[in-house]
Design an enzyme around this catalytic site. Structure first.
Site, PDB file in Angstrom:
ATOM      1  N   CYS A   1       0.818  -1.230   0.000  1.00 23.68           N
ATOM      2  CA  CYS A   1       0.000   0.000   0.000  1.00 23.68           C
ATOM      3  C   CYS A   1       0.845   1.271   0.000  1.00 23.68           C
ATOM      4  O   CYS A   1       0.335   2.352  -0.282  1.00 23.68           O
ATOM      5  CB  CYS A   1      -0.940   0.000   1.192  1.00 23.68           C
ATOM      6  SG  CYS A   1      -1.971  -1.477   1.245  1.00 23.68           S
TER       7      CYS A   1
ATOM      8  N   HIS B   1      -3.373   7.080   3.126  1.00 23.80           N
ATOM      9  CA  HIS B   1      -3.804   5.789   2.583  1.00 23.80           C
ATOM     10  C   HIS B   1      -5.118   5.391   3.238  1.00 23.80           C
ATOM     11  O   HIS B   1      -5.283   5.485   4.459  1.00 23.80           O
ATOM     12  CB  HIS B   1      -2.714   4.746   2.864  1.00 23.80           C
ATOM     13  CG  HIS B   1      -3.148   3.344   2.602  1.00 23.80           C
ATOM     14  ND1 HIS B   1      -3.780   2.976   1.445  1.00 23.80           N
ATOM     15  CD2 HIS B   1      -3.059   2.211   3.363  1.00 23.80           C
ATOM     16  CE1 HIS B   1      -4.060   1.685   1.498  1.00 23.80           C
ATOM     17  NE2 HIS B   1      -3.627   1.201   2.646  1.00 23.80           N
TER      18      HIS B   1
ATOM     19  N   ASN C   1     -10.150  -0.471   0.696  1.00 26.21           N
ATOM     20  CA  ASN C   1      -8.685  -0.330   0.603  1.00 26.21           C
ATOM     21  C   ASN C   1      -8.226  -0.842  -0.762  1.00 26.21           C
ATOM     22  O   ASN C   1      -8.324  -2.037  -1.035  1.00 26.21           O
ATOM     23  CB  ASN C   1      -8.052  -1.141   1.745  1.00 26.21           C
ATOM     24  CG  ASN C   1      -6.533  -1.103   1.739  1.00 26.21           C
ATOM     25  OD1 ASN C   1      -5.913  -0.645   0.772  1.00 26.21           O
ATOM     26  ND2 ASN C   1      -5.938  -1.595   2.805  1.00 26.21           N
TER      27      ASN C   1
HETATM   28  C1  LIG Z   1      -9.720  -5.639  10.433  1.00 23.98           C
HETATM   29  C2  LIG Z   1     -10.270  -4.699  11.472  1.00 23.98           C
HETATM   30  C3  LIG Z   1     -11.313  -3.792  10.849  1.00 23.98           C
HETATM   31  C4  LIG Z   1     -10.964  -5.534  12.559  1.00 23.98           C
HETATM   32  O1  LIG Z   1     -11.491  -4.672  13.543  1.00 23.98           O
HETATM   33  P1  LIG Z   1     -11.357  -5.058  15.081  1.00 23.98           P
HETATM   34  O2  LIG Z   1     -12.075  -4.034  15.844  1.00 23.98           O
HETATM   35  O3  LIG Z   1      -9.902  -5.275  15.369  1.00 23.98           O
HETATM   36  O4  LIG Z   1     -12.184  -6.391  15.124  1.00 23.98           O
HETATM   37  P2  LIG Z   1     -11.727  -7.802  15.682  1.00 23.98           P
HETATM   38  O5  LIG Z   1     -10.718  -8.395  14.749  1.00 23.98           O
HETATM   39  O6  LIG Z   1     -11.368  -7.616  17.116  1.00 23.98           O
HETATM   40  O7  LIG Z   1     -13.058  -8.602  15.572  1.00 23.98           O
HETATM   41  C5  LIG Z   1     -14.081  -8.411  16.499  1.00 23.98           C
HETATM   42  C6  LIG Z   1     -15.145  -9.431  16.231  1.00 23.98           C
HETATM   43  O8  LIG Z   1     -15.788  -9.129  14.973  1.00 23.98           O
HETATM   44  C7  LIG Z   1     -15.786 -10.295  14.168  1.00 23.98           C
HETATM   45  N1  LIG Z   1     -15.679  -9.919  12.767  1.00 23.98           N
HETATM   46  C8  LIG Z   1     -14.559  -9.819  12.019  1.00 23.98           C
HETATM   47  N2  LIG Z   1     -14.884  -9.451  10.773  1.00 23.98           N
HETATM   48  C9  LIG Z   1     -16.218  -9.314  10.747  1.00 23.98           C
HETATM   49  C10 LIG Z   1     -17.123  -8.936   9.740  1.00 23.98           C
HETATM   50  N3  LIG Z   1     -16.725  -8.626   8.499  1.00 23.98           N
HETATM   51  N4  LIG Z   1     -18.443  -8.877  10.055  1.00 23.98           N
HETATM   52  C11 LIG Z   1     -18.871  -9.175  11.285  1.00 23.98           C
HETATM   53  N5  LIG Z   1     -18.041  -9.543  12.287  1.00 23.98           N
HETATM   54  C12 LIG Z   1     -16.734  -9.602  12.019  1.00 23.98           C
HETATM   55  C13 LIG Z   1     -14.590 -11.108  14.634  1.00 23.98           C
HETATM   56  O9  LIG Z   1     -14.741 -12.465  14.298  1.00 23.98           O
HETATM   57  C14 LIG Z   1     -14.629 -10.848  16.106  1.00 23.98           C
HETATM   58  O10 LIG Z   1     -15.582 -11.694  16.690  1.00 23.98           O
HETATM   59  P3  LIG Z   1     -15.265 -12.454  18.052  1.00 23.98           P
HETATM   60  O11 LIG Z   1     -15.010 -11.374  19.060  1.00 23.98           O
HETATM   61  O12 LIG Z   1     -16.511 -13.240  18.282  1.00 23.98           O
HETATM   62  O13 LIG Z   1     -14.057 -13.276  17.768  1.00 23.98           O
HETATM   63  C15 LIG Z   1      -9.155  -3.847  12.125  1.00 23.98           C
HETATM   64  O14 LIG Z   1      -8.363  -4.647  12.950  1.00 23.98           O
HETATM   65  C16 LIG Z   1      -8.282  -3.177  11.108  1.00 23.98           C
HETATM   66  O15 LIG Z   1      -8.729  -2.316  10.376  1.00 23.98           O
HETATM   67  N6  LIG Z   1      -6.969  -3.520  11.069  1.00 23.98           N
HETATM   68  C17 LIG Z   1      -6.065  -2.917  10.137  1.00 23.98           C
HETATM   69  C18 LIG Z   1      -6.295  -3.476   8.769  1.00 23.98           C
HETATM   70  C19 LIG Z   1      -5.522  -2.774   7.709  1.00 23.98           C
HETATM   71  O16 LIG Z   1      -5.340  -1.590   7.760  1.00 23.98           O
HETATM   72  N7  LIG Z   1      -5.087  -3.540   6.725  1.00 23.98           N
HETATM   73  C20 LIG Z   1      -4.452  -3.067   5.557  1.00 23.98           C
HETATM   74  C21 LIG Z   1      -3.132  -2.493   5.799  1.00 23.98           C
HETATM   75  S1  LIG Z   1      -2.567  -1.705   4.370  1.00 23.98           S
END
Ligand SMILES: CC(C)(COP(=O)(O)OP(=O)(O)OC[C@H]1O[C@@H](n2cnc3c(N)ncnc32)[C@H](O)[C@@H]1OP(=O)(O)O)[C@@H](O)C(=O)NCCC(=O)NCCS
Length: 322
Positions: free
Chosen positions: A112, A249, A279
């Site tokens: 990215c 980004h 993204n």
């Molecule tokens: C991916 C992201 C949105 C997840 O958000 P989060 O608040 O950390 O969420 P979690 O991973 O803690 O998940 C919380 C719960 O939601 C659930 N969940 C995950 N994706 C889900 C979705 N699409 N829909 C519904 N529930 C979802 C998980 O399974 C978890 O459930 P559990 O508590 O029963 O296990 C976040 O971590 C993020 O944006 N990370 C950076 C990603 C990024 O920038 N990537 C690219 C880099 S260039």
């Protein structure tokens, strides 16, 4: 002294969109979860257009905006993690499609952060006086690497392309670019290439999907964005308040909000389009810059910064007077 400036920008998104609700067909998710956790409402997903096709359309727009002929371009760099072929590169095929012969053209992969890496390479090459007009592109069809059964990742990504022409200038517009990397030994964000082949079996390996440790990548992103921007400002003797605008980004609107809070800058100065595109990796920054210019958030004479982070792990930022 040779300086550089942005001569023109362009973007292209495939027409087909997939809403958060549409994703319910494939995974157990919902609009509320996706929007509140990421800021995403929909993403554009290619139905047949290749990374080259997206790059080509964005490039035509940038060339038109720069008011130059394609034949004036003397270097093409395409940042992508989704090249259509292992070789030739998207840049080489783009060169042919634009009808340009005998110039340097190559792809780079810095995930990215790739577009800003490409900008730094082009900027330095022009400042060295060896080249005069560069076409730099961020183009991705991430949908081909998406695991449509993994709700942790499939809701996040989209396809698209952004392009920019940069060229020589008498005035110092592209002031500074920082790029950095820290090898991702923990494999927080990766997508594996085909396996090594056994000569005896000679099997065709399936394509891997994107894997991500969301929480750790979130921490990395929210740490690195303010850090690299502060370093950029400090080494150019600027304060955050000198910036008219920031184009970050687009990975998660919560990451951008946290960075704005830590930098003590109003969200009005941070561009957001993740709701529309998700993204788009290397395409995210040039798409956002093109839109911010088009909408008048970045005007001639404005000082703006752009910042990215991603797989690698990589990060980058640039300070530009438009
Ligand atoms: C991916 C992201 C949105 C997840 O958000 P989060 O608040 O950390 O969420 P979690 O991973 O803690 O998940 C919380 C719960 O939601 C659930 N969940 C995950 N994706 C889900 C979705 N699409 N829909 C519904 N529930 C979802 C998980 O399974 C978890 O459930 P559990 O508590 O029963 O296990 C976040 O971590 C993020 O944006 N990370 C950076 C990603 C990024 O920038 N990537 C690219 C880099 S260039």
């Amino acid at each position: 002294m040779t300086y550089t400036k942005i001569l023109g920008t362009g973007r292209y998104l495939p027409e087909n969109t997939i809403s958060n609700n549409d994703l319910k067909q494939f995974v157990d998710t919902n609009d509320e979860w996706i929007f509140t956790r990421t800021g995403i409402k929909q993403r554009h997903i290619s139905t047949g257009e290749t990374t080259l096709d997206l790059a080509y359309q964005a490039s035509l727009k940038a060339i038109k905006a720069a008011n130059i002929k394609a034949s004036e371009i003397d270097i093409i760099i395409v940042a992508t993690v989704t090249s259509d072929y292992a070789f030739p590169g998207v840049a080489n095929l783009l060169q042919a499609k634009l009808g340009i012969s005998n110039i340097m053209a190559f792809d780079i992969n810095a995930a990215c952060s790739g577009f800003l890496y490409a900008m730094q390479i082009a900027d330095k090459m022009i400042k060295s006086k060896a080249y005069h007009k560069a076409l730099i592109v961020g183009a991705e069809t991430l949908s081909r690497l998406t695991d449509w059964r993994d709700r942790n990742t499939c809701v996040l990504f989209g396809d698209g392309a952004g392009a920019m022409i940069i060229g020589t200038s008498n005035y110092n517009h592209i002031k500074d670019i920082i790029t950095g990397s820290k090898g991702d030994e923990e494999m927080l964000l990766y997508c594996k290439n085909p396996d090594l082949k056994s000569i005896e079996e000679n099997l065709v390996s399936p394509q891997d999907h994107i894997h991500m440790n969301g929480k750790e990548v979130f921490k990395f992103a929210t740490r690195m964005m303010p850090k690299t921007l502060n370093e950029l400002l400090e080494r150019n003797n600027h304060e955050i308040s000198d910036l008219n605008y920031i184009v970050a980004h687009q990975a998660n609107s919560r990451i951008i909000q946290k960075a704005a809070k830590d930098l003590n800058i109003d969200m009005d100065k941070m561009y957001i389009n993740i709701d529309q595109y998700g993204n788009t990796s290397a395409a995210s920054v040039p798409i956002a810059i093109d839109e911010a210019i088009e909408k008048g958030y970045i005007k001639k004479g404005n000082l703006f910064a752009t910042v990215a982070f991603g797989g690698g792990l990589t990060w980058a930022s640039a300070l530009i007077e438009y």
